[in-house]
Design a protein around this motif. Structure first.
Motif, PDB file in Angstrom:
ATOM      1  N   ILE A  64       9.290  -0.646  -1.899  1.00 38.71           N
ATOM      2  CA  ILE A  64      10.553  -1.308  -2.001  1.00 38.71           C
ATOM      3  C   ILE A  64      10.399  -2.614  -2.204  1.00 38.71           C
ATOM      4  O   ILE A  64       9.519  -3.481  -1.436  1.00 38.71           O
ATOM      5  N   TYR A 262      14.668   2.729  -1.981  1.00 40.37           N
ATOM      6  CA  TYR A 262      14.189   2.571  -0.745  1.00 40.37           C
ATOM      7  C   TYR A 262      12.906   3.583  -0.927  1.00 40.37           C
ATOM      8  O   TYR A 262      11.883   3.672   0.022  1.00 40.37           O
ATOM      9  N   ARG A 621      16.333  -5.998  -4.695  1.00 39.98           N
ATOM     10  CA  ARG A 621      16.383  -4.573  -4.276  1.00 39.98           C
ATOM     11  C   ARG A 621      17.856  -4.097  -5.022  1.00 39.98           C
ATOM     12  O   ARG A 621      17.676  -3.039  -5.325  1.00 39.98           O
TER      13      ARG A 621
END
Length: 868
Positions: A64, A262, A621
């Protein structure tokens, strides 16, 4: 290149992909040498650097983004095991894991000729057919167990066997939709299967990205060589997904179920979804209602007919499978059993990943298909049979020892101490059916670019096979991996990931004839055209919103730090001067709006909320979760920002002194963030997703402006000090030129407040942000009654600003305080905070309560455990 190849030497006793046993190069590599146009080691090293930069620019990662706090159990790993391996925490998805790793790719491909590949294809089709037949039987009549062809404990005791999956059938002749095999070549040149991947095979996205990068770096070779293209496989996959949809629908709706950003293979999932044109969805984006599967969207519920599963099966339904999972969809198993939705690969397919099954495949192939097994496996001894168990225990020092469960114990026996082998023998004897021993494979070697020369490194190849009505179709190529650790000359049957010292390679299948175009995507079947508007899930909406916020937060912080840094350079040595006092005010404001730290930490410390690096990492992210929604150029800009900050950190580590020269870092980071904003404005469809991203930007810009003003202009100071502070604020908000143009004769605070707060023509003003927010929010689908509070807050903000008079706001009381201005800014600030919370409530509603932001407005990503 010929000189470089001439200096290459095979490293071991086994097969080498480039050199024949005589030492002469194979024909395919002779062609490569002629086409590569690389004449020196320096040129080859340049190719390696080009690959690394392209991978950065494309946002290719294993793991990630940024400072990873969570990795999701239940996500299929690149080595085919369940995602729980390598994580800490609980099974609900609230976990902690290591950070991501750059995807390593060696520029030199693995080269195979089409005659050799034809044999591999035939063997893979047969193996896929065999495994498909076994899977169909195990969740059907189970004749193989009844006839004693398979020991019951090998199947029924394996965690991949799911009793809840019995009775679920995929439409069509095959139950195993996608199959991947990890192959290696033996010393005699024959191929063997190291493992079978049937749970949720990963790597198709990585494989195509590898091809994309290598074809750019070795463009001359790629254009001139007759290389089989991989694109037709992905076109076929899209068609195959439509073919397995439940009967009765004209245009099946397909989605890809991901564990989220993730997952270690988040890039792989996002890239595959983008190539297939499918939405990425998480479990909380889906719901089973009225017996069928639906995707939550901002406009209501959208049906889903086919679901590609990249979550391990046991995590897919907390009702029928693992009750503590938050990755799945309650009722999904029942919806699949009723035929309302097709899930691929099917629930329970993970039972085929049991390495003990390899022991029985030759016998099963003769019994089920009436044929000899063409693709053998690494010699495997199942300890559930007494004679094999005795053999394994007697030969622990030369076998690879594995548990049969995914992610279980696996060690090379020759690396164990005598005491460790004794303990292992005890464990095997206590529970023999859970253990296998395998002969190590002296895998073939392939030329790989090392530090100073070409090196022969052990190589594995992951291939992919797709179910079609007429049989199985094999990808013309695959995902090869080479072990970069010189200590490993033998394979332990667990292909090493990029996080564990391995690099990927593209795989070229050379053809004697030009390849015709297959499965063109443009069709004219005479059917009427019905345009569709892609739905967006609340999860994707939330990611886009926060992507907009964090992108704007990073840019706003860079601009503010630049303005403060200019004053710091001039006045930090004269704190009692007017400039020094203005610097003190600006530093206090910076600390209050961002984070209380030195200038370099405000820019570079990615672990510090409020810093530029923190905002960029969180933007990455958020973007990872919506890769299918964003332009590919987005990653070029994000990677440029990350690279600028990383260079700044590296430079700081070598700098002696209290502060770092930040000009270069800030300039390069701002350039990247400006490019990012331009890509969003010029390369994205003005749909719901774009509107949400823009809502995030506008809300963040408005709140940042209000907070900076509250920290700088609510108190009257010496006129020189105030002038310097106001000028810095104008610079930080890209309004100093406009201010100077409109205030040529005199500069007054009223003009300053008018420009930054009330002038809707200024794209940096508060008024402009509120107007744009209204336009964006009006374009979002939502029930009118549900948005009443949201709309009222926005209306109150507009009314509050409209009734203000700049001169009155600039007035001070006897103590020098601009009390009315301070009260206005405080009122605006809490209303903007409430508006952000209300936008989240209206548009990002989660099925279960979850904290989405902390008190400072910092995004807490979905399912991430909040820690102090």
């Amino acid at each position: 290149m010929p000189d470089l190849l001439a200096s290459y030497r095979a490293a071991g006793p086994g097969h080498d992909e480039m050199l024949q046993s005589t030492g002469a190069a194979r024909a395919a590599w002779d062609q490569m040498a002629d086409l590569a146009q690389v004449q020196s080691w320096e040129q080859l090293a340049e190719r390696r650097q080009e690959v690394a930069l392209l991978l950065e620019d494309h946002g290719v990662r294993f793991g990630i983004g940024g400072d990873a706090e969570a990795q999701t159990p239940g996500a299929a790993r690149p080595d085919g095991t369940g995602g729980t391996a390598g994580t800490t925490g609980n099974s609900t998805g609230q976990t902690t894991a290591t950070t991501d790793s750059p995807w390593q790719l060696d520029p030199l491909p693995v080269i195979l000729d089409e005659l050799e590949w034809a044999q591999v294809e035939t063997a893979l089709r047969q193996r896929a057919m065999l495994l498909d037949a076994i899977l169909t039987d195990l969740y059907g009549p189970r004749r193989l167990i009844g006839d004693a062809a398979l020991p019951p404990e090998l199947v029924l005791a394996h965690p991949g066997f799911l009793r809840a999956a019995e009775g679920i059938a995929i439409p069509g002749p095959h139950q195993l939709f996608l199959y991947a095999a990890d192959l290696a070549r033996n010393a005699d040149g024959s191929w063997v299967a190291l493992s079978d991947r049937t749970q949720a095979p990963s790597g198709l996205g990585f494989a195509m990205e590898d091809r994309r990068v290598v074809s750019q770096v070795l463009a001359g070779s790629y254009r001139q060589a007759r290389i089989r293209r991989m694109g037709p496989f992905y076109h076929a996959m899209r068609t195959a997904l439509q073919e397995v949809a439940p009967a009765g629908g004209d245009a099946p709706r397909i989605a890809l179920l991901t564990p989220g950003p993730y997952s270690e293979t988040a890039f792989d999932q996002g890239y595959l979804a983008t190539m297939l044109g499918l939405p990425l969805v998480e479990g909380e984006d889906l719901v089973v209602s009225d017996g069928r599967l639906w995707m939550r969207s901002l406009g209501g519920l959208e049906p889903v007919d086919v679901l590609i599963r990249r979550v391990d099966a046991e995590f897919c339904d907390p009702l029928d499978l693992r009750g503590d999972s938050v990755l799945g969809v309650p009722g999904l198993v029942q919806a699949a059993r009723s035929g309302a939705v097709t899930v691929v690969n099917p629930f329970g397919a993970g039972v085929l990943e049991n390495p003990a099954l390899m022991t029985f495949l030759p016998r099963l192939c003769r019994q089920v298909l009436g044929e000899e097994l063409l693709l053998g496996s690494a010699a495997t001894y199942w300890c559930g049979e007494r004679s094999m168990c005795s053999h394994v225990i007697a030969n622990l020092d030369r076998l690879v020892i594995r548990q049969t469960v995914p992610g279980g114990y696996q060690r090379n026996g020759w690396e164990l101490t005598v005491a460790e082998r004794a303990d292992l023998a005890t464990m095997i004897a206590a529970d023999p059916h859970r253990w296998v021993g395998q002969e190590p494979v002296d895998a073939s070697t392939t030329p790989t670019i090392g530090e100073e020369s070409l090196q022969a490194r052990p190589t594995t190849l992951r291939t992919f096979t797709l179910a079609r009505p007429s049989g199985y179709q094999v990808l013309s190529g695959g995902l090869a991996r080479v072990d970069l650790d010189e200590r490993h000359e033998r394979l332990d049957h667990a292909p090493r990931s990029p996080m564990a010292g391995a690099a990927a390679k593209d795989v070229w299948i050379l053809s004697a004839e030009p390849q015709p175009v297959q499965d063109p995507w443009l069709t004219d079947d005479g059917a009427p055209y019905h345009p569709t508007v892609p739905a967006i899930s609340p999860g994707a909406a939330e990611d886009l919103f926060w992507f907009g916020r964090y992108s704007e937060r990073a840019e706003a912080t860079v601009r503010l730090v630049r303005a403060v840094a200019d004053r710091w350079e001039d006045y930090h040595l004269t704190p009692h001067s007017a400039g020094g006092r203005s610097l003190e005010i600006l530093m206090t404001a910076l600390a209050g709006v961002t984070t209380d730290a030195g200038l370099d930490d405000v820019v570079l410390d990615e672990r510090r909320p409020g810093s530029v690096a923190f905002a960029v990492a969180h933007a990455v992210r958020a973007a990872t979760g919506v890769r299918d929604q964003l332009s590919g150029d987005t990653w070029i800009a994000l990677s440029a920002a990350e690279r600028a900050l990383a260079r700044g950190r590296s430079r700081r580590a070598r700098t002696v002194g209290p502060e770092l020269e930040l000009d270069g870092v800030l300039t390069r980071t701002l350039e990247a963030l400006l490019a990012l904003a331009g890509i969003g404005n010029e390369a994205m469809m003005r749909d719901v997703g774009w509107a949400l991203m823009d809502v995030g930007r506008r809300l963040e810009r408005a709140q940042h402006l209000v907070q900076v003003l509250a920290a700088t202009v609510t108190v009257r100071r010496d006129r020189v000090v105030d002038s310097m502070v106001l000028e810095s604020v104008l610079i930080a908000h890209e309004s100093v030129i406009s201010y100077r143009r409109r205030s040529q004769t005199t500069a007054r605070l009223e003009a300053f407040l008018e420009l930054l707060l009330m002038d809707s023509r200024n794209p940096r003003s508060l008024a402009h942000q509120l107007t744009t927010l209204r336009t964006d929010l009006d374009s979002l689908p939502t029930a009118a009654h549900n948005a009443q509070v949201r709309d009222q807050l926005l209306a109150d903000l507009g009314d509050l600003l409209a009734e203000q008079d700049a001169a009155a706001l600039a007035a001070t009381d006897p103590a020098g305080d601009r009390r009315r201005l301070a009260e206005l800014l405080e009122s605006l600030d809490w209303r903007l905070r409430d508006l952000g919370e209300e936008i989240a409530r209206v548009h990002f509603a989660h099925p279960v309560p979850i904290q989405w932001a902390d008190a400072a407005g910092t995004w807490v990503p979905r399912r991430e455990e909040v820690t102090s």
